[in-house]
Structures are given as structure tokens and as C-alpha cells.
Design an enzyme around this catalytic site. Sequence first.
Site, PDB file in Angstrom:
ATOM      1  N   GLU A  33       7.356  60.634  11.313  1.00 32.00           N
ATOM      2  CA  GLU A  33       6.156  61.461  11.383  1.00 32.00           C
ATOM      3  C   GLU A  33       6.264  62.614  10.387  1.00 32.00           C
ATOM      4  OE1 GLU A  33       6.333  60.359  16.070  1.00 32.00           O
ATOM      5  OE2 GLU A  33       6.175  62.486  15.540  1.00 32.00           O
ATOM      6  N   GLU A  64       7.286  57.269  18.656  1.00 38.91           N
ATOM      7  CA  GLU A  64       8.697  57.039  18.329  1.00 38.91           C
ATOM      8  C   GLU A  64       9.128  55.605  18.636  1.00 38.91           C
ATOM      9  OE1 GLU A  64       7.488  59.661  19.826  1.00 38.91           O
ATOM     10  OE2 GLU A  64       7.922  61.241  18.352  1.00 38.91           O
ATOM     11  N   PHE A  87      12.308  65.604  16.344  1.00 32.54           N
ATOM     12  CA  PHE A  87      13.173  66.510  17.096  1.00 32.54           C
ATOM     13  C   PHE A  87      13.916  65.720  18.161  1.00 32.54           C
ATOM     14  CE2 PHE A  87      12.352  70.810  15.754  1.00 32.54           C
ATOM     15  CZ  PHE A  87      11.093  70.753  15.184  1.00 32.54           C
ATOM     16  N   ASP A  88      15.125  66.184  18.478  1.00 36.68           N
ATOM     17  CA  ASP A  88      15.966  65.543  19.490  1.00 36.68           C
ATOM     18  C   ASP A  88      15.220  65.226  20.781  1.00 36.68           C
ATOM     19  OD1 ASP A  88      17.193  68.662  18.883  1.00 36.68           O
ATOM     20  OD2 ASP A  88      15.951  68.365  20.665  1.00 36.68           O
ATOM     21  N   GLY A  89      14.429  66.160  21.257  1.00 38.56           N
ATOM     22  CA  GLY A  89      13.755  65.973  22.545  1.00 38.56           C
ATOM     23  C   GLY A  89      12.717  64.880  22.514  1.00 38.56           C
ATOM     24  N   HIS A 133      13.212  71.033  21.813  1.00 33.48           N
ATOM     25  CA  HIS A 133      13.533  71.153  20.395  1.00 33.48           C
ATOM     26  C   HIS A 133      14.973  71.575  20.168  1.00 33.48           C
ATOM     27  CE1 HIS A 133       9.170  71.140  20.370  1.00 33.48           C
ATOM     28  NE2 HIS A 133       9.151  71.054  19.060  1.00 33.48           N
TER      29      HIS A 133
END
Lengths: 328, 360
Positions: A33, A64, A87-89, A133
Amino acid sequence: MNQAMTKMPIAHALNLGLRHAMEADSKVMLLGEDIGQLGGVFRVTDGLQKAFGPERVVDSPLGEAGIVGGAIGLAMAGYRPVCEIQFDGFVFPAMNQIITQLAKYHHRSEGTITVPVVIRIPVGGGIGAIEHHSESPEAYFAHTAGLKVVCPSSAQQAYDMIGLAIRSQDPVIFLEPKRSYWAKSNVDLNRTPQALDKAEIVRKGDDLTLVTYGALVPVALKAAEICHEEGRSIEVIDLRSLSPIDDATLIQSVERTGRLLVAHEAQRTAGLGAEVASRVQEGAFHSLLAPIIRVTGYDTPYPPSRLEEDWLPGLDRILDGVDRSFAY
Amino acid sequence: MIAEPITLIKQDGSIRSDEALKLDVGNIDGAGLFRDMVMARRVDTEAIALQRQGELGLWPSLLGQEAAQVGAARALQPRDVAFPTYREHAVAWCRGVDPVDLLGLFRGTTLGGWDPTANNFNLYTLVIGAQTLHAVGYAMGIVRDGDVGTGDPDRDRAVMVFLGDGALSEGETNEAFVWAAAQNLPVVFFCQNNQWAISAPYSVQSRVSVAQRAEGFGFRGVRVDGNDVFACLAASKQALDIARSGNGPTLIEALTYRRNPHTTSDDDGRYRSGAENDEWAALDPIDRFRRYLESTGQLDDALLAQIAEEENLLAERLRSGCRSLPNPSAESPFRNTYAELPAELDQQMTEHIAFVEAGE
């Protein structure tokens, strides 16, 4: 054109690594993205769509699962996709594709299908961000057989490791310590990269082995410097590879020092620290002079950013941990 | 608004023509399609028997869905790639996969069973809907290969992904629709709406027909009678041509019925009536096609006898083939996890082999 040695931030080292990989192999492509026109929210893919075109640097729809599932299909069609999860989250919507498909296809197909997919994820806290985040999801991936999981801590490592990850025939989860994106250090573009599955002794020492990865490596080095001034010699090891773990390097070190401290941002329970501790006690039991100390995030969800400085393992808590080890 | 499913062969075996769906029936190897459906059904019947004998742990039956699968599969060109669910045994048959190879997954000797690249037929995917994204990614690869819209039949290719009615509720399936539409990908989504997802009737999944869902995503939806091999063949040919020519994706709904339970472990008497099954038995796809072939002189006793003979040989081969499927080696999970065996896994493997051998 490669220059010999340049000082650059991790984000630029990654950009260069991606660029060189795409120049070297026309099958390498990026999807994620906002990676194309915008160049990524951290600018890691800045300029790459301009250089390689929108077919090779794909601005994906917002999904995702689609990014990872699509990458699997592209890999089946002979491409080498490098995904970016913003982002990780936000990796969690992709977890089904990562765990039930990406990790398992080689095993399921008895080696007939390889899925050389790299999933790049900015991870970790300390940036004053809102929820989701600042996560450290590495344990989920390290626990999943079939994935490789790596985490560079410096610009040199970032440059070397992204190239190796892309060339790997296995799926690689590539964790990027986001608070370190703008930390500058020297990069030698021509040096032979260290193998992807090896830990690196970033400071030699004799009295205690301090193992960590990602954003905590510079913190660990600072702690080691302070300890040095206080007469304690700390060996700092950057894990680099979270799956597989380079047991040999860790065990050899603890056999010499007799003490181990593991630090990570991620929550304590079932974190990588537990895994490292287990391996080292098994391999270097008689060398241990003290229990293995873990300095980690607490077993709460990541807190509001006003609390993160104390919540995160930092210099003070690592130094406390060293003291606790030497109490024995 | 998509209404009734399109039929090309009426129940009595006579042909109707349709404005939207053209098929030159005179140029089709009808006997071949019949044979395909009969053989696929026999594979299915034998596999169920093998499960009852304890040779297979499980089998998901395709009874009643033969026309949908054969119609779709026979529209594929060799270079097109098919992504099945776990019930596409008739598609496997048409693609040239040895039916014995389908059994290993259900016998526990493998998690795969065949080389997907040998016949352009991917492995079975058990996580519902997951394969729709793989198909989309593969289609993206075809686009980047330049194998779309060239007009050269030896170059242009497409992907056909199979899914059931239940899969339409999975988020990933809907994501696949988004990607396919937004990127105008050369992919055909072939949905066998067999009306049951284990015990959930279609009404639990959606208030509108399968085919109608495509419109919301911005691409073509076509609804055909899934028990009509000509309708399925025609719709699939049309959709694949559209895809190969660069004109984007299609969602085909083949309305059919799952005559047997979800798998041999399912007790479907607990949630549906035998009466409904009987209604659909009367609409059997093979019977209907047989009536068409006999009325047009394409099927005679000699041919039927030949097919019956072939069936029996196949059944025998399935039985002996099943029992001969080799157990995987104790080393294989370790060797197959990564492209190269990592040192630690090598060590675990050594310990494991010692353990296994000590127990022998």
C-alpha cells in the site's frame, strides 16, 4: 553505480538494496500500500516506481491478505515478490495467508513449489505512535515452521540482508526497526554479506553476554559502554536471525562469559527471550554463573504513547538487568 | 439483475439456443464429455468405498457436480492454469492428473500429491477461499509475462479458480474479487454453487445469487445451470476467451447440488431432507447428457460397453493404487520444510530418526 563506503540511514540502505535487487533480477517486484506514487509511508521505496514502472512497483488495493496471497500466486508464476506491510499492527489480516499458505507450500508440495516471497514489516515502538503502530509480532512468525525471520539493526545489515532475503528460496519475514529508519551509519556496498542465519557479535566482552535485535542493539551498545566505564565487560550479540536462531554463537559466548541477558521490546511471555534462554541453558548450563535475565516489554498490549518510554525496555532497565545478573 | 441460470440442454435432452451463450454443439466431442463425467463419477464412487474400507480417512464427494467441473475443465487450454478447492476431482481428471494421485491427501500419505506444474492444476487448498488470491497473483504474473491480449493462441493464457458458495463469505475471496476487477486480471472465478457449505444452505451466505455479486465489484457475472455440461462449457469458453484477450475477469455461477454429504465424515441427515436430494437426483447431469447423446446418435451400446469396461479397469487401478501409495519417509517433513535443510532441523531430524528406529 556502487560507491565504496557511504554513511546513510537504514531507510536509504533498504531503498538501495531493493533497487539493486530489482536491477539484478527482472523477476523481483514490489507490492504494498502506498509504495509506488508515495514511495512508502517511510519512504523506503521512494523513487522505485519511477525507476521500474508501476507493473514492478505495485500500489496495491488496501488489503494485506490480498498482498500476501497475491504474492504467493506471483511466486508460483515465477516472480520474486517483495511485499510491504505498512505497519506491524496491520500484518494480522495477512496471517492466514502467511501461516496456512506461505509457510506451508514448500512442505505441502514436497518441495515442488517454492515461494520466494519477502514480507517487509516496519516493527517496534518508541515513535510516539497511535495504537497498532508499535507492535513486535516476531514470535508469531518465529513459531511458524517454514518461515525465515530476520531483523537488521544497522544500515549495513539492512542493505546486506534485504539482498539475501530476496535471493532466498524460502519465504522471509523481514522486520525493520522503524524507530531506527533514520539512524545513519556506514554502508560498504561491496562487502561480502554475512549469512542471513548468523548472529553478529557487535561488541566483544568477557563478563556478560547481552543478546538483542533490532532497535535495542544501539541501546545495548550504550549499556555496554556504561558498564565498561564501571569495570564490567559486556559482549553484545545482535541476533539478526530470529528463525533460525544462531545457537552456536550464543552458546560459545556464554561459555566464556557465564552470564546472559536477553532484551526485546516484545511482550515477555512466549517472546524470543524465552526461546533464547531455553537454548542457552540447554547448551551452556554448566557455564552459567547466574539465572538468565530477560528485559522485555510487559505482558500488556502496547500502551498509549505517553507511557511507552517507561514501558519499553531501555537503557536503565537493561542496566538494572545487568546488575541483577551480577548479584549472583 | 441476473435471473435464471442459463440452460443449453433441456431435461429431455433436446438443445435450446441462447442469445448470451453460444455453443457450436456440432463441433463438440460429446462422447468424450460423457466419458469424462462417467469416469470422474466412478473415481468418486470408488474413493467413497475406499474410505468405508478404512483405506482413506476422508473423501469429499463431487456427486452431482460432474457437468460443472467437466464443462469448466474442457474449456481450458493446456497453458491455462487451474486452481481447485478440494473437490475438483473431475477437473483433475480432465487436466490429466492421475486419479490415484488424488487419494494420498485423504489417505494421509501426503499433503499434496502431484506436481502442479505438470498439468497446470494446482494442489488442493483446504483453507476456504485462500486459493482465490493465489489465482489472482498468478494472473498478475501472466500479465507481466505479456501473455494476455496478444491474439496469439500459443501465448495468451488465463487462470481459472474454483470455489464453492461458502467461499464467497470469506474475506479473502472478496479481496480476490477486488484485485481482479481493479486490475482487470485474466482470471475466471468458477463457483459451483452446490447450495450447501457443510450444513449451511446458500441462504446463510447471501441474499442474492452468486453471479450477481460480481456486479458490485465491477465485473461480469454469469449464471448457468451447473448440471448442464454444455452450458458450463460455453460459459467457461466465453469467460476464458474474454480473460485471455485482456478483457478481464468473470464470475461464473454454476448452480448445482451437492448430492452427497460434505465429506464422508458428515451426517447430512441432520440438516437437510432426503426429498430435496431426490429432486436433484432427477436432474442428474450425466443422465441428461446421455439423453441428448442418444437422441443425436452419438452414443451406442458399443461405446457404452467400452466406457463401462474402462470404468472397471479404472476402479481396479484405484483400489490397488490406493493401497500402494507409499508412506512418506520419517525424514520428509524435515527435508520439505525449507528449500535447504537448516542445521538445527537437520539435528532434530537425526534425533527423530534415532527415536523412530529405536522403536522398530
